[in-house]
Design a protein around this motif. Structure first.
Motif, PDB file in Angstrom:
ATOM      1  N   GLN A 253      50.748 -24.669 -16.487  1.00 31.13           N
ATOM      2  CA  GLN A 253      51.665 -25.678 -17.200  1.00 31.13           C
ATOM      3  C   GLN A 253      53.020 -25.536 -17.307  1.00 31.13           C
ATOM      4  N   ARG A 254      53.250 -24.293 -16.934  1.00 26.89           N
ATOM      5  CA  ARG A 254      54.533 -23.502 -17.007  1.00 26.89           C
ATOM      6  C   ARG A 254      55.125 -23.611 -18.683  1.00 26.89           C
ATOM      7  N   ASN A 255      53.997 -23.394 -19.363  1.00 31.07           N
ATOM      8  CA  ASN A 255      54.196 -23.324 -21.083  1.00 31.07           C
ATOM      9  C   ASN A 255      54.916 -24.556 -21.443  1.00 31.07           C
ATOM     10  N   ARG A 256      54.699 -25.902 -20.822  1.00 28.74           N
ATOM     11  CA  ARG A 256      55.029 -26.872 -21.141  1.00 28.74           C
ATOM     12  C   ARG A 256      54.075 -28.068 -21.787  1.00 28.74           C
ATOM     13  N   ASN A 257      54.374 -28.877 -22.722  1.00 24.96           N
ATOM     14  CA  ASN A 257      53.380 -29.898 -23.338  1.00 24.96           C
ATOM     15  C   ASN A 257      52.024 -29.121 -23.674  1.00 24.96           C
ATOM     16  N   LEU A 258      52.025 -28.071 -24.291  1.00 28.08           N
ATOM     17  CA  LEU A 258      50.743 -27.285 -24.685  1.00 28.08           C
ATOM     18  C   LEU A 258      50.281 -27.973 -25.871  1.00 28.08           C
TER      19      LEU A 258
ATOM     20  N   LYS B  57      45.845 -22.311 -35.903  1.00 27.51           N
ATOM     21  CA  LYS B  57      47.315 -21.881 -35.886  1.00 27.51           C
ATOM     22  C   LYS B  57      48.287 -23.046 -36.392  1.00 27.51           C
ATOM     23  N   PRO B  58      49.457 -22.679 -36.877  1.00 27.16           N
ATOM     24  CA  PRO B  58      50.285 -23.699 -37.532  1.00 27.16           C
ATOM     25  C   PRO B  58      50.756 -24.640 -36.403  1.00 27.16           C
ATOM     26  N   ALA B  59      51.070 -25.821 -37.056  1.00 25.29           N
ATOM     27  CA  ALA B  59      51.725 -26.875 -35.978  1.00 25.29           C
ATOM     28  C   ALA B  59      52.757 -26.420 -35.216  1.00 25.29           C
ATOM     29  N   ASP B  60      53.656 -25.468 -35.611  1.00 21.84           N
ATOM     30  CA  ASP B  60      54.906 -25.313 -35.045  1.00 21.84           C
ATOM     31  C   ASP B  60      54.651 -23.824 -34.439  1.00 21.84           C
ATOM     32  N   ALA B  61      53.671 -23.325 -34.355  1.00 24.37           N
ATOM     33  CA  ALA B  61      53.373 -21.897 -33.526  1.00 24.37           C
ATOM     34  C   ALA B  61      53.708 -21.945 -32.090  1.00 24.37           C
ATOM     35  N   ASP B  62      54.336 -20.809 -31.622  1.00 23.15           N
ATOM     36  CA  ASP B  62      54.819 -20.773 -30.268  1.00 23.15           C
ATOM     37  C   ASP B  62      53.531 -20.293 -29.535  1.00 23.15           C
TER      38      ASP B  62
ATOM     39  N   LYS C 185      58.373 -15.162 -35.437  1.00 27.68           N
ATOM     40  CA  LYS C 185      59.821 -15.315 -35.404  1.00 27.68           C
ATOM     41  C   LYS C 185      60.468 -16.207 -36.607  1.00 27.68           C
ATOM     42  N   PRO C 186      60.204 -15.606 -37.616  1.00 31.18           N
ATOM     43  CA  PRO C 186      60.381 -16.399 -38.871  1.00 31.18           C
ATOM     44  C   PRO C 186      61.943 -16.279 -38.980  1.00 31.18           C
ATOM     45  N   TYR C 187      62.486 -17.432 -39.928  1.00 31.22           N
ATOM     46  CA  TYR C 187      63.853 -17.261 -40.077  1.00 31.22           C
ATOM     47  C   TYR C 187      64.208 -16.027 -40.897  1.00 31.22           C
ATOM     48  N   ASP C 188      65.373 -15.599 -40.842  1.00 25.05           N
ATOM     49  CA  ASP C 188      65.565 -14.188 -41.397  1.00 25.05           C
ATOM     50  C   ASP C 188      65.677 -14.330 -42.876  1.00 25.05           C
ATOM     51  N   GLY C 189      66.360 -15.524 -43.296  1.00 24.91           N
ATOM     52  CA  GLY C 189      66.220 -15.558 -44.783  1.00 24.91           C
ATOM     53  C   GLY C 189      64.860 -15.790 -45.574  1.00 24.91           C
ATOM     54  N   HIS C 190      63.843 -16.392 -44.836  1.00 26.83           N
ATOM     55  CA  HIS C 190      62.717 -16.845 -45.395  1.00 26.83           C
ATOM     56  C   HIS C 190      61.877 -15.469 -45.316  1.00 26.83           C
ATOM     57  N   THR C 191      62.332 -14.363 -44.791  1.00 27.81           N
ATOM     58  CA  THR C 191      61.473 -12.898 -44.802  1.00 27.81           C
ATOM     59  C   THR C 191      61.737 -12.306 -46.295  1.00 27.81           C
ATOM     60  N   LEU C 192      62.542 -12.637 -46.997  1.00 23.81           N
ATOM     61  CA  LEU C 192      63.029 -11.498 -48.248  1.00 23.81           C
ATOM     62  C   LEU C 192      61.884 -11.803 -49.366  1.00 23.81           C
ATOM     63  N   ALA C 193      61.030 -12.929 -49.309  1.00 28.02           N
ATOM     64  CA  ALA C 193      59.921 -13.123 -50.395  1.00 28.02           C
ATOM     65  C   ALA C 193      59.074 -11.911 -50.331  1.00 28.02           C
TER      66      ALA C 193
ATOM     67  N   GLU D   3      50.770 -11.616 -27.014  1.00 22.65           N
ATOM     68  CA  GLU D   3      51.271 -11.736 -28.430  1.00 22.65           C
ATOM     69  C   GLU D   3      53.114 -11.379 -28.240  1.00 22.65           C
ATOM     70  N   VAL D   4      53.427 -11.480 -27.132  1.00 18.14           N
ATOM     71  CA  VAL D   4      54.975 -11.254 -26.848  1.00 18.14           C
ATOM     72  C   VAL D   4      55.567 -12.658 -27.084  1.00 18.14           C
ATOM     73  N   GLU D   5      56.813 -12.549 -27.817  1.00 14.44           N
ATOM     74  CA  GLU D   5      57.418 -13.848 -28.212  1.00 14.44           C
ATOM     75  C   GLU D   5      58.965 -13.634 -27.443  1.00 14.44           C
ATOM     76  N   CYS D   6      59.337 -14.832 -27.353  1.00 13.58           N
ATOM     77  CA  CYS D   6      60.772 -14.862 -26.669  1.00 13.58           C
ATOM     78  C   CYS D   6      61.939 -14.956 -27.838  1.00 13.58           C
ATOM     79  N   ILE D   7      62.619 -14.311 -28.067  1.00 14.75           N
ATOM     80  CA  ILE D   7      63.603 -14.185 -29.320  1.00 14.75           C
ATOM     81  C   ILE D   7      64.984 -14.267 -28.748  1.00 14.75           C
TER      82      ILE D   7
END
Length: 460
Positions: A256-261, A267-272, A325-333, A282-286
């Motif tokens: 599917q070319r990684n589309r409309n998965l 897993k979270p709804a916004d998971a890649d 790929k969390p947002y940098d500021g949300h990792t400090l907790a 497990e590799v992610e595009c960052i």
């Protein structure tokens, strides 16, 4: 069964020379081996074993010493084995009393030991590197109360993902798995599939994109035919369905070319859910906004260093792989409490770049964090500390170029975490080696300069 730890017996052998008699006692690696608290590592790593019967594992000092040497010199497991068997300093560092002519371990023992220890136990090596820096005078406890926090990408050892190559590789893996389980396919497309991939790459290189898209469509069709053929032949066969489930899932996303998965349960709804590598899903595009490298494929890593340079250098106080790929500021907790547990002190000031704006730091540290571009509430001392924020960039460069964090070859998410920690361990112990070498040279110069007036008076 817990490992049988090594202790210096002090005995001699008529036909062998002790390592401490043939090496230079002033060598930095020898002094470093004396400075490390091996008992602490034995207690931490020994907790991973049980007292049940079985083959006794290898000694902790041997395996921990090998992990430190591998990280310090950025060696592969094979290269480490070759150098260990011919280097008396390496053997002395790992607790040997006499020179060994054959390896007392297998190469695969290093992999199994890393997997058994995991991320939590390997952090003991990083903690011991900081404690050793304090004991040798390379750093003071007050140096660890201020930190610089930043994130970077740890690339994985994967080829650059393209739709054509991923489809070709997914079909090859399905065909290989079918042969392994005795599933007979109508057609494997080995010859014409490879030819279609070569044509697609050549057309794309020549910027003949219509022809390249036709070849890509052909690869997509071939992959779909193999998937449907396998699905028909393993239907109502639970064992085969379980064996093919993972590969068929990955091949479906690639087709599917990684589309409309579709979202995956659990897993979270916004998971890649995109697939960029079949052997390392497990590799992610960052994307970090770099002009020379817009996208990197691996995992995001959080890194913390001392704010000011200690006498022995700038040490890494905490490192952690952050999948998702969390947002940098949300990792400090989670990062700030981990740093304080690692250094054993409370952080009084944290400096970060502008990517940490809107952070979620704990309430006790919310007003101790200063980001680049901040204008309010800055004293002259805080402004000087903010100018030190860029000092973390050379540390990241050394971790990647000198300690193996530029291309991670360890498998899985466990390998991502272990490789990042071992890179920081190698960097810290490398700083300690340089510090011990400089300290010995300083003491030698001081002793020689003190003896020169005495010699002059004797000559007079």
């Amino acid at each position: 069964m817990r490992p049988k730890e090594r202790r210096d017996s002090g005995q001699s052998d008529l036909f062998k020379a002790r390592l401490d008699q043939i090496v230079d006692p002033a060598h930095p690696l020898v002094k470093l081996s004396r400075s490390i608290d091996w008992r602490f590592l034995e207690d931490r790593f020994g907790a991973a074993y049980t007292d049940s019967p079985g083959h006794p594992p290898l000694p902790t000092r041997l395996m921990a010493g090998l992990a430190i040497l591998k990280a310090m010199h950025a060696l592969s497991d094979e290269a480490l084995c070759d150098r260990w068997i011919e280097n008396p300093y390496f053997q002395l560092f790992c607790g040997e009393e006499f020179f060994v002519h054959r390896l007392p371990f297998e190469r695969s023992s290093l992999t199994r030991w890393r997997q058994r220890m995991g991320e939590d136990k390997l952090n003991a090596l990083l903690q011991e590197s900081l404690a050793t820096a304090t004991r040798t005078g390379a750093a003071r406890p007050a140096d660890f109360t201020k930190a610089i926090v930043d994130t970077t990408v740890q690339p994985k050892a994967v080829a650059h993902p393209t739709d054509a190559r991923l489809m070709h590789r997914a079909r090859e893996r399905l065909v290989r798995l079918a042969r392994k389980h005795g599933v007979r396919l109508r057609q494997s497309y080995e010859r014409i599939g490879k030819l279609a991939l070569i044509r697609q790459q050549r057309y794309a290189h020549a910027k003949q994109f219509r022809r390249a898209n036709r070849m890509l469509k052909r690869l997509q069709t071939q992959l779909g035919r193999v998937r449907r053929d396998i699905a028909r032949r393993i239907k109502d066969k639970p064992d085969l369905e379980e064996a093919f489930a993972h590969e068929l899932m990955l091949a479906g996303r690639v087709q599917q070319r990684n589309r409309n998965l579709r979202p995956v349960r659990g897993k979270p709804a916004d998971a890649d859910l995109r697939v960029f590598s079949l052997h390392a899903p497990e590799v992610e595009c960052i994307g970090k906004g770099k002009a020379h490298k817009p996208y990197e494929f691996g995992v995001k890593v959080s890194l913390a260093t001392t704010l000011k340079r200690s006498r022995g250098g700038q040490f890494v106080t905490h490192i952690q792989a952050l999948p998702g790929k969390p947002y940098d500021g949300h990792t400090l907790a989670s990062v700030i409490p981990a740093i304080e547990r690692q250094v054993g002190a409370t952080l009084t000031r944290i400096v970060a770049d502008a990517g940490y704006k809107g952070h979620n730091a704990p309430p006790t540290h919310r007003f101790r964090i200063y980001t680049s571009g901040q204008k309010r509430g800055l004293t002259p001392a805080i402004k000087r500390d903010l100018r030190r924020r860029a000092a973390v960039e050379p540390v990241i460069g050394h971790l990647k170029s000198d300690h193996g964090m530029d291309r991670n070859h360890l498998a899985g998410t466990i390998g991502d975490a272990a490789n990042a920690i071992l890179a920081a361990v190698g960097y810290n112990f490398r700083r300690l080696l340089v510090w011990l070498r400089i300290l010995w040279a300083y003491l030698w110069v001081a002793l020689t300069t003190q003896s020169q007036p005495t010699r002059q008076l004797q000559a007079a």
